[in-house]
Write a protein that holds these residues in place. Structure first.
Motif, PDB file in Angstrom:
ATOM      1  N   HIS A  43       0.327  -3.811   7.145  1.00 12.44           N
ATOM      2  CA  HIS A  43      -0.099  -4.442   5.889  1.00 12.44           C
ATOM      3  C   HIS A  43      -0.621  -5.855   6.148  1.00 12.44           C
ATOM      4  O   HIS A  43      -1.630  -6.268   5.575  1.00 12.44           O
ATOM      5  CB  HIS A  43       1.037  -4.472   4.875  1.00 12.44           C
ATOM      6  N   GLN A  64      -4.064  -5.576   7.646  1.00 16.47           N
ATOM      7  CA  GLN A  64      -5.050  -5.171   6.641  1.00 16.47           C
ATOM      8  C   GLN A  64      -5.409  -6.334   5.716  1.00 16.47           C
ATOM      9  O   GLN A  64      -6.576  -6.525   5.371  1.00 16.47           O
ATOM     10  CB  GLN A  64      -4.520  -4.003   5.819  1.00 16.47           C
ATOM     11  N   GLN A  65      -4.416  -7.116   5.326  1.00 22.24           N
ATOM     12  CA  GLN A  65      -4.680  -8.271   4.465  1.00 22.24           C
ATOM     13  C   GLN A  65      -5.479  -9.334   5.221  1.00 22.24           C
ATOM     14  O   GLN A  65      -6.371  -9.958   4.657  1.00 22.24           O
ATOM     15  CB  GLN A  65      -3.370  -8.860   3.943  1.00 22.24           C
ATOM     16  N   SER A  66      -5.147  -9.530   6.485  1.00 17.66           N
ATOM     17  CA  SER A  66      -5.824 -10.559   7.281  1.00 17.66           C
ATOM     18  C   SER A  66      -7.302 -10.258   7.480  1.00 17.66           C
ATOM     19  O   SER A  66      -8.133 -11.163   7.431  1.00 17.66           O
ATOM     20  CB  SER A  66      -5.164 -10.701   8.652  1.00 17.66           C
ATOM     21  N   CYS A  67      -7.635  -8.997   7.735  1.00 19.16           N
ATOM     22  CA  CYS A  67      -9.037  -8.668   8.015  1.00 19.16           C
ATOM     23  C   CYS A  67      -9.737  -7.991   6.837  1.00 19.16           C
ATOM     24  O   CYS A  67     -10.922  -7.663   6.949  1.00 19.16           O
ATOM     25  CB  CYS A  67      -9.158  -7.849   9.289  1.00 19.16           C
ATOM     26  N   GLN A  68      -8.998  -7.793   5.732  1.00 25.37           N
ATOM     27  CA  GLN A  68      -9.574  -7.182   4.526  1.00 25.37           C
ATOM     28  C   GLN A  68     -10.180  -5.806   4.797  1.00 25.37           C
ATOM     29  O   GLN A  68     -11.233  -5.459   4.262  1.00 25.37           O
ATOM     30  CB  GLN A  68     -10.617  -8.120   3.897  1.00 25.37           C
ATOM     31  N   LYS A  69      -9.493  -5.017   5.640  1.00 30.19           N
ATOM     32  CA  LYS A  69      -9.915  -3.654   5.959  1.00 30.19           C
ATOM     33  C   LYS A  69      -8.681  -2.774   6.035  1.00 30.19           C
ATOM     34  O   LYS A  69      -7.601  -3.245   6.382  1.00 30.19           O
ATOM     35  CB  LYS A  69     -10.626  -3.607   7.313  1.00 30.19           C
ATOM     36  N   THR A  70      -8.850  -1.483   5.755  1.00 32.37           N
ATOM     37  CA  THR A  70      -7.762  -0.535   5.942  1.00 32.37           C
ATOM     38  C   THR A  70      -7.645  -0.216   7.428  1.00 32.37           C
ATOM     39  O   THR A  70      -8.575  -0.487   8.208  1.00 32.37           O
ATOM     40  CB  THR A  70      -8.008   0.782   5.169  1.00 32.37           C
TER      41      THR A  70
END
Length: 183
Positions: free
Chosen positions: A35, A38-44
């Motif tokens: 998580h 995903q938040q850091s790179c704004q990708k799933t």
């Protein structure tokens, strides 16, 4: 205990759910490396794998581990975090590692009920039951070798979290919360 607690195990073993329960029980912060990444790179996770391949994903995963270790106390790691020797060494040297063990059949059933396909693509392209057998066969020794303590993850998250606390007490990592009425 000032060191972080790392939760390791295969996908579906309950690292996030149990880790969150444990963090609440201990009044610690909680973070899930997937998580966070995903938040850091704004990708799933799926998008990262498509764009960067599994090697790129594993590199990001290792970076996330190091970044959150300084900020959090209970850390749910991705199922493949143990594949890199540097990650295993880092976790063993910088915290207490709990392996949440469950049979492949239990893991597959949990993943079929809650697949989260957009977050974690299949590793093999095969049915999840077959994949989990192979994943455990390939990683079981790594999970066991990195763990300071191994727990049965087929029980409820609350039961497993309480067992982690008891294991920490037995290892001398914390004063007994039982005498303080916490568990």
């Amino acid at each position: 205990m000032t060191q972080p607690i790392f939760m390791v195990g295969a996908r579906g073993c309950g690292k996030s759910t149990i880790g969150y329960s444990l963090a609440q029980l201990l009044e610690y912060d909680f973070v899930d490396t997937d998580h966070f990444m995903q938040q850091s790179c704004q990708k799933t996770v799926a998008e990262i794998v498509v764009e960067e391949g599994w090697q790129g994903f594993r590199q990001r995963e290792s970076e996330a581990l190091r970044e959150v270790t300084h900020k959090q106390k209970v850390i749910a790691t991705g199922g493949g975090m143990v594949l890199a020797e540097e990650n295993r060494r880092f976790m063993q040297e910088n915290g207490w590692v709990i392996y949440l063990h469950a049979p492949a059949s239990v893991l597959a059933q949990r993943l079929m009920v809650s697949p989260q396909a957009d977050q974690r693509p299949t590793l093999t392209g095969r049915p999840i039951a077959e994949e989990m057998v192979d994943v455990l066969a390939a990683r079981e020794a790594l999970y066991r070798s990195v763990a300071h303590h191994i727990l049965d993850a087929t029980r409820s998250p609350a039961q497993v979290a309480r067992e982690v606390v008891r294991a920490m007490e037995a290892a001398g990592l914390m004063a007994s919360p039982v005498s303080q009425g916490q568990i």
